[in-house]
Design a protein around this motif. Structure first.
Motif, PDB file in Angstrom:
ATOM      1  N   PHE A   1     102.396  28.239  10.575  1.00  0.00           N
ATOM      2  CA  PHE A   1     101.267  27.405  10.159  1.00  0.00           C
ATOM      3  C   PHE A   1     100.080  28.243   9.689  1.00  0.00           C
ATOM      4  O   PHE A   1      99.389  27.864   8.751  1.00  0.00           O
ATOM      5  CB  PHE A   1     100.817  26.505  11.325  1.00  0.00           C
ATOM      6  CG  PHE A   1     101.802  25.444  11.675  1.00  0.00           C
ATOM      7  CD1 PHE A   1     101.991  24.356  10.844  1.00  0.00           C
ATOM      8  CD2 PHE A   1     102.545  25.533  12.836  1.00  0.00           C
ATOM      9  CE1 PHE A   1     102.898  23.360  11.163  1.00  0.00           C
ATOM     10  CE2 PHE A   1     103.452  24.546  13.173  1.00  0.00           C
ATOM     11  CZ  PHE A   1     103.633  23.465  12.333  1.00  0.00           C
ATOM     12  N   TRP A   2      99.838  29.367  10.363  1.00  0.00           N
ATOM     13  CA  TRP A   2      98.673  30.202  10.042  1.00  0.00           C
ATOM     14  C   TRP A   2      99.030  31.651  10.316  1.00  0.00           C
ATOM     15  O   TRP A   2      99.367  32.010  11.439  1.00  0.00           O
ATOM     16  CB  TRP A   2      97.481  29.778  10.910  1.00  0.00           C
ATOM     17  CG  TRP A   2      96.267  30.580  10.712  1.00  0.00           C
ATOM     18  CD1 TRP A   2      95.456  30.605   9.610  1.00  0.00           C
ATOM     19  CD2 TRP A   2      95.700  31.513  11.644  1.00  0.00           C
ATOM     20  NE1 TRP A   2      94.428  31.479   9.808  1.00  0.00           N
ATOM     21  CE2 TRP A   2      94.550  32.059  11.053  1.00  0.00           C
ATOM     22  CE3 TRP A   2      96.053  31.937  12.908  1.00  0.00           C
ATOM     23  CZ2 TRP A   2      93.754  32.993  11.675  1.00  0.00           C
ATOM     24  CZ3 TRP A   2      95.267  32.867  13.543  1.00  0.00           C
ATOM     25  CH2 TRP A   2      94.123  33.384  12.920  1.00  0.00           C
ATOM     26  N   ASP A   3      98.984  32.481   9.272  1.00  0.00           N
ATOM     27  CA  ASP A   3      99.414  33.869   9.414  1.00  0.00           C
ATOM     28  C   ASP A   3      98.482  34.802   8.634  1.00  0.00           C
ATOM     29  O   ASP A   3      98.713  35.076   7.461  1.00  0.00           O
ATOM     30  CB  ASP A   3     100.847  34.017   8.908  1.00  0.00           C
ATOM     31  CG  ASP A   3     101.413  35.398   9.164  1.00  0.00           C
ATOM     32  OD1 ASP A   3     100.712  36.231   9.760  1.00  0.00           O
ATOM     33  OD2 ASP A   3     102.558  35.641   8.763  1.00  0.00           O
ATOM     34  N   PRO A   4      97.433  35.306   9.271  1.00  0.00           N
ATOM     35  CA  PRO A   4      96.542  36.229   8.567  1.00  0.00           C
ATOM     36  C   PRO A   4      97.017  37.683   8.596  1.00  0.00           C
ATOM     37  O   PRO A   4      96.483  38.525   7.886  1.00  0.00           O
ATOM     38  CB  PRO A   4      95.226  36.088   9.345  1.00  0.00           C
ATOM     39  CG  PRO A   4      95.674  35.785  10.739  1.00  0.00           C
ATOM     40  CD  PRO A   4      96.931  34.959  10.594  1.00  0.00           C
ATOM     41  N   LEU A   5      98.040  37.998   9.403  1.00  0.00           N
ATOM     42  CA  LEU A   5      98.442  39.386   9.616  1.00  0.00           C
ATOM     43  C   LEU A   5      99.507  39.875   8.643  1.00  0.00           C
ATOM     44  O   LEU A   5      99.341  40.910   7.995  1.00  0.00           O
ATOM     45  CB  LEU A   5      98.928  39.563  11.055  1.00  0.00           C
ATOM     46  CG  LEU A   5      99.419  40.956  11.423  1.00  0.00           C
ATOM     47  CD1 LEU A   5      98.292  41.963  11.342  1.00  0.00           C
ATOM     48  CD2 LEU A   5     100.023  40.956  12.816  1.00  0.00           C
ATOM     49  N   THR A   6     100.622  39.169   8.549  1.00  0.00           N
ATOM     50  CA  THR A   6     101.749  39.719   7.788  1.00  0.00           C
ATOM     51  C   THR A   6     101.530  39.812   6.280  1.00  0.00           C
ATOM     52  O   THR A   6     102.161  40.664   5.650  1.00  0.00           O
ATOM     53  CB  THR A   6     103.058  38.954   8.086  1.00  0.00           C
ATOM     54  OG1 THR A   6     102.912  37.591   7.700  1.00  0.00           O
ATOM     55  CG2 THR A   6     103.424  39.068   9.547  1.00  0.00           C
ATOM     56  N   PRO A   7     100.664  38.989   5.632  1.00  0.00           N
ATOM     57  CA  PRO A   7     100.428  39.248   4.207  1.00  0.00           C
ATOM     58  C   PRO A   7      99.850  40.642   3.945  1.00  0.00           C
ATOM     59  O   PRO A   7     100.123  41.253   2.908  1.00  0.00           O
ATOM     60  CB  PRO A   7      99.446  38.153   3.791  1.00  0.00           C
ATOM     61  CG  PRO A   7      99.758  37.029   4.714  1.00  0.00           C
ATOM     62  CD  PRO A   7     100.088  37.694   6.023  1.00  0.00           C
ATOM     63  N   GLN A   8      99.097  41.168   4.909  1.00  0.00           N
ATOM     64  CA  GLN A   8      98.584  42.534   4.750  1.00  0.00           C
ATOM     65  C   GLN A   8      99.718  43.547   4.843  1.00  0.00           C
ATOM     66  O   GLN A   8      99.677  44.595   4.193  1.00  0.00           O
ATOM     67  CB  GLN A   8      97.530  42.825   5.816  1.00  0.00           C
ATOM     68  CG  GLN A   8      96.315  41.933   5.710  1.00  0.00           C
ATOM     69  CD  GLN A   8      95.400  42.073   6.918  1.00  0.00           C
ATOM     70  OE1 GLN A   8      95.609  42.903   7.791  1.00  0.00           O
ATOM     71  NE2 GLN A   8      94.379  41.232   6.961  1.00  0.00           N
ATOM     72  N   LEU A   9     100.733  43.253   5.639  1.00  0.00           N
ATOM     73  CA  LEU A   9     101.879  44.156   5.765  1.00  0.00           C
ATOM     74  C   LEU A   9     102.762  44.145   4.524  1.00  0.00           C
ATOM     75  O   LEU A   9     103.490  45.095   4.271  1.00  0.00           O
ATOM     76  CB  LEU A   9     102.724  43.783   6.988  1.00  0.00           C
ATOM     77  CG  LEU A   9     102.058  43.933   8.345  1.00  0.00           C
ATOM     78  CD1 LEU A   9     102.959  43.385   9.439  1.00  0.00           C
ATOM     79  CD2 LEU A   9     101.705  45.384   8.619  1.00  0.00           C
ATOM     80  N   THR A  10     102.710  43.048   3.754  1.00  0.00           N
ATOM     81  CA  THR A  10     103.547  42.953   2.561  1.00  0.00           C
ATOM     82  C   THR A  10     102.769  43.224   1.274  1.00  0.00           C
ATOM     83  O   THR A  10     103.304  43.016   0.192  1.00  0.00           O
ATOM     84  CB  THR A  10     104.198  41.558   2.475  1.00  0.00           C
ATOM     85  OG1 THR A  10     103.173  40.561   2.412  1.00  0.00           O
ATOM     86  CG2 THR A  10     105.101  41.307   3.669  1.00  0.00           C
ATOM     87  N   ASP A  11     101.555  43.695   1.404  1.00  0.00           N
ATOM     88  CA  ASP A  11     100.759  44.036   0.215  1.00  0.00           C
ATOM     89  C   ASP A  11     101.361  45.260  -0.458  1.00  0.00           C
ATOM     90  O   ASP A  11     101.527  46.315   0.172  1.00  0.00           O
ATOM     91  CB  ASP A  11      99.317  44.314   0.640  1.00  0.00           C
ATOM     92  CG  ASP A  11      98.393  44.555  -0.541  1.00  0.00           C
ATOM     93  OD1 ASP A  11      98.852  44.471  -1.693  1.00  0.00           O
ATOM     94  OD2 ASP A  11      97.205  44.812  -0.299  1.00  0.00           O
ATOM     95  N   PRO A  12     101.728  45.153  -1.758  1.00  0.00           N
ATOM     96  CA  PRO A  12     102.335  46.304  -2.445  1.00  0.00           C
ATOM     97  C   PRO A  12     101.449  47.544  -2.450  1.00  0.00           C
ATOM     98  O   PRO A  12     101.945  48.666  -2.562  1.00  0.00           O
ATOM     99  CB  PRO A  12     102.557  45.789  -3.868  1.00  0.00           C
ATOM    100  CG  PRO A  12     102.575  44.313  -3.751  1.00  0.00           C
ATOM    101  CD  PRO A  12     101.675  43.972  -2.603  1.00  0.00           C
ATOM    102  N   ALA A  13     100.136  47.369  -2.326  1.00  0.00           N
ATOM    103  CA  ALA A  13      99.233  48.516  -2.334  1.00  0.00           C
ATOM    104  C   ALA A  13      99.187  49.237  -0.986  1.00  0.00           C
ATOM    105  O   ALA A  13      98.701  50.370  -0.904  1.00  0.00           O
ATOM    106  CB  ALA A  13      97.821  48.063  -2.708  1.00  0.00           C
ATOM    107  N   SER A  14      99.706  48.601   0.054  1.00  0.00           N
ATOM    108  CA  SER A  14      99.665  49.229   1.379  1.00  0.00           C
ATOM    109  C   SER A  14     100.830  50.199   1.542  1.00  0.00           C
ATOM    110  O   SER A  14     101.770  50.230   0.759  1.00  0.00           O
ATOM    111  CB  SER A  14      99.724  48.167   2.470  1.00  0.00           C
ATOM    112  OG  SER A  14     101.022  47.619   2.540  1.00  0.00           O
ATOM    113  N   HIS A  15     100.764  50.990   2.598  1.00  0.00           N
ATOM    114  CA  HIS A  15     101.834  51.938   2.905  1.00  0.00           C
ATOM    115  C   HIS A  15     102.750  51.403   4.001  1.00  0.00           C
ATOM    116  O   HIS A  15     103.438  52.163   4.675  1.00  0.00           O
ATOM    117  CB  HIS A  15     101.238  53.282   3.327  1.00  0.00           C
ATOM    118  CG  HIS A  15     100.441  53.936   2.240  1.00  0.00           C
ATOM    119  ND1 HIS A  15     101.026  54.414   1.091  1.00  0.00           N
ATOM    120  CD2 HIS A  15      99.113  54.152   2.105  1.00  0.00           C
ATOM    121  CE1 HIS A  15     100.091  54.930   0.304  1.00  0.00           C
ATOM    122  NE2 HIS A  15      98.920  54.769   0.891  1.00  0.00           N
TER     123      HIS A  15
END
Length: 199
Positions: free
Chosen positions: A29-43
């Motif tokens: 329902f609400w996920d603020p964490l994992t989109p940051q983990l799947t950001d192509p710019a991240s490592h």
């Protein structure tokens, strides 16, 4: 390995797994964490790499972030269940299954349905936790009910829950509600013995 472990420890393991499952449902329902983990710019190890195909004019799948809840459920947790069953066996699974604990919660809260029982010798009427009667239709056909529920669950997965986060959340909450309802209507391991598709 699990046979020598105390029931209190196994109850704690089931509670931790149930809390993790509820956390996964919440993340649908609400996920603020994992989109940051799947950001192509991240490592991050979960960030997509390389160039993929153009998807409906919205760019490639590799340049978009996404919520990982359905991916964690379908590609990590669900495949672990048959692996666990093959390595440790069915009885070990029954001891750690979070739905088993969920179906026992009404008993812990004292809200399980009771039925009247008459002692033959004394004639006294006593209230006992309701159970599935031996020889009843459900007792004779439990395997068919479980296989039928497995088929319905697979159909729901393919039609509604596989690619839709809200559909998956509703499906998982429905399974949890069914386990709670069965635990309220009948005592013991009724969910595990008569309804659970994994049985």
């Amino acid at each position: 390995m699990f046979a020598k472990t105390s029931e209190r420890t196994m109850r704690t393991v089931r509670a931790v797994l149930l809390l993790g499952w509820l956390g996964l449902v919440l993340s649908l329902f609400w996920d603020p964490l994992t989109p940051q983990l799947t950001d192509p710019a991240s490592h991050s190890p979960f960030a997509p790499r390389g160039v993929g195909p153009d998807i409906q004019g919205r760019g490639t799948a590799d340049d978009q972030t996404y919520e990982m809840g359905p991916r964690i459920w379908w590609t990590i947790l669900v495949p672990l269940i048959p692996l666990f069953l093959m390595v440790f066996g069915h009885e070990a699974w029954r001891r750690i299954c979070p739905l088993s604990l969920l179906s026992q919660i009404p008993r812990y809260l004292g809200i399980v349905r009771k039925s009247a029982f008459v002692h033959r010798a004394s004639g006294q009427v006593e209230k006992r936790v309701a159970r599935i009667k031996a020889g009843s239709w459900l007792d004779r056909n439990a395997s068919y009910v479980q296989i039928g529920l497995l088929g319905v669950g697979l159909a729901i997965r393919l039609l509604f829950a596989n690619g839709d986060r809200l559909g998956l959340a509703i499906f998982l909450l429905s399974v949890m509600a069914a386990a709670l309802l069965v635990g309220t209507l009948w005592g013991g391991k009724t969910w595990c013995n008569y309804f659970c598709p994994v049985n």
